[in-house]
Design a protein around this motif. Structure first.
Motif, mmCIF file in Angstrom:
data_model
loop_
_atom_site.group_PDB
_atom_site.id
_atom_site.type_symbol
_atom_site.label_atom_id
_atom_site.label_comp_id
_atom_site.label_asym_id
_atom_site.label_seq_id
_atom_site.Cartn_x
_atom_site.Cartn_y
_atom_site.Cartn_z
ATOM 1 N N SER A 9 0.845 -1.194 0.000
ATOM 2 C CA SER A 9 0.000 0.000 0.000
ATOM 3 C C SER A 9 0.879 1.241 0.000
ATOM 4 C CB SER A 9 -0.924 0.007 1.220
ATOM 5 O OG SER A 9 -1.647 1.212 1.258
ATOM 6 N N SER A 10 1.110 1.779 -1.184
ATOM 7 C CA SER A 10 1.981 2.950 -1.297
ATOM 8 C C SER A 10 1.351 4.178 -0.647
ATOM 9 C CB SER A 10 2.282 3.233 -2.773
ATOM 10 O OG SER A 10 1.086 3.443 -3.498
ATOM 11 N N THR A 11 0.021 4.247 -0.619
ATOM 12 C CA THR A 11 -0.660 5.395 -0.032
ATOM 13 C C THR A 11 -0.358 5.503 1.458
ATOM 14 O OG1 THR A 11 -2.461 5.224 -1.645
ATOM 15 C CG2 THR A 11 -2.892 6.484 0.366
ATOM 16 N N ILE A 12 -0.502 4.401 2.183
ATOM 17 C CA ILE A 12 -0.250 4.418 3.619
ATOM 18 C C ILE A 12 1.232 4.632 3.893
ATOM 19 C CG2 ILE A 12 -0.439 3.131 5.772
ATOM 20 C CD1 ILE A 12 -3.088 4.015 4.669
ATOM 21 N N ARG A 13 2.078 3.973 3.118
ATOM 22 C CA ARG A 13 3.521 4.159 3.303
ATOM 23 C C ARG A 13 3.916 5.625 3.108
ATOM 24 N NH1 ARG A 13 6.799 -0.246 3.643
ATOM 25 N NH2 ARG A 13 5.886 -2.275 3.168
ATOM 26 N N GLN A 14 3.357 6.263 2.081
ATOM 27 C CA GLN A 14 3.670 7.652 1.817
ATOM 28 C C GLN A 14 3.178 8.548 2.951
ATOM 29 O OE1 GLN A 14 5.578 8.860 -0.527
ATOM 30 N NE2 GLN A 14 5.325 10.952 0.236
ATOM 31 N N ARG A 15 1.996 8.251 3.462
ATOM 32 C CA ARG A 15 1.471 9.050 4.571
ATOM 33 C C ARG A 15 2.360 8.912 5.808
ATOM 34 N NH1 ARG A 15 -4.525 8.585 7.385
ATOM 35 N NH2 ARG A 15 -4.011 9.762 9.256
#
Length: 208
Positions: free
Chosen positions: A9-15
């Motif tokens: 999950s790139s979204t959570i990692r980025q957040r």
């Protein structure tokens, strides 16, 4: 003992990265003001502590999904039940078996053998229900049994503020690779135990 969490999950990692950078920037700004005797930094310390706690909760929820996804398709049902139990402050213990068989370690409860649904899970932990004090065992997408007794953590024996459910969650996670979801009856706080550590979770923040 825990298999490396495998999440994409790139979204959570980025957040999480953005949140960590923000805290690092705040800490650097606080450090530059440290030599100024006229500035009280206690408020800044409190804000940093709060931000780190929020990051921990998000990260715990994210990694909980990572740990469970290879072993059950019922992550959404599990987290929904934990959310509802937490809202009602119903104490709960939900054990998700992974690679190590758990039945030889548990003091077996009552066979259930039913598909995981949040409604069924929640009904098992209603105060006064016959099995509400024990742990539910989940294997794959099935509720195997309820009312199970888990081994208590010896490492946490001296923790006065830690209740029996949390000691049981830690105890099983110290001996196996199981993930144990636990809801506090006193506070409603939801946590999970893995590899002998207890992590707070906020199921609203999960990625499903």
């Amino acid at each position: 003992m825990t298999r490396q969490a495998d999440c994409d999950s790139s979204t959570i990692r980025q957040r999480l990265k953005e949140d960590l950078h923000r805290v690092a920037d705040r800490m650097n700004r606080t450090l530059t003001r440290f030599d100024n005797d006229s500035v009280c930094l206690l408020a800044q310390f409190a804000e940093i502590r709060t931000e780190i706690k929020q990051i921990e909760v998000l990260a715990s929820s994210f990694y909980l999904d990572c740990y469970l996804s290879p072993f059950t398709e019922k992550f959404a049902e599990l987290t929904a039940s934990v959310q509802h139990l937490s809202d009602r402050r119903y104490g709960a213990l939900i054990v998700i078996e992974r690679e190590i068989p758990l039945e030889p370690i548990l003091h077996s409860g009552v066979a259930v053998d039913a598909r995981v649904t949040h409604a069924l899970l929640e009904s098992l932990f209603i105060p006064g229900a016959p099995l509400h004090d024990g742990a539910v065992l989940v294997r794959g997408n099935q509720i195997v049994s309820a009312g199970n007794v888990l081994p208590l953590s010896q490492a946490a024996a001296g923790e006065r503020k830690m209740g029996t459910r949390h000691r049981a969650a830690l105890g099983l996670s110290e001996l196996t690779d199981a993930v144990v979801l636990v809801v506090s009856e006193e506070t409603g706080q939801a946590s999970f135990a893995v590899d002998g550590d207890l992590h707070p979770i906020n199921v609203v923040e999960t990625i499903h």
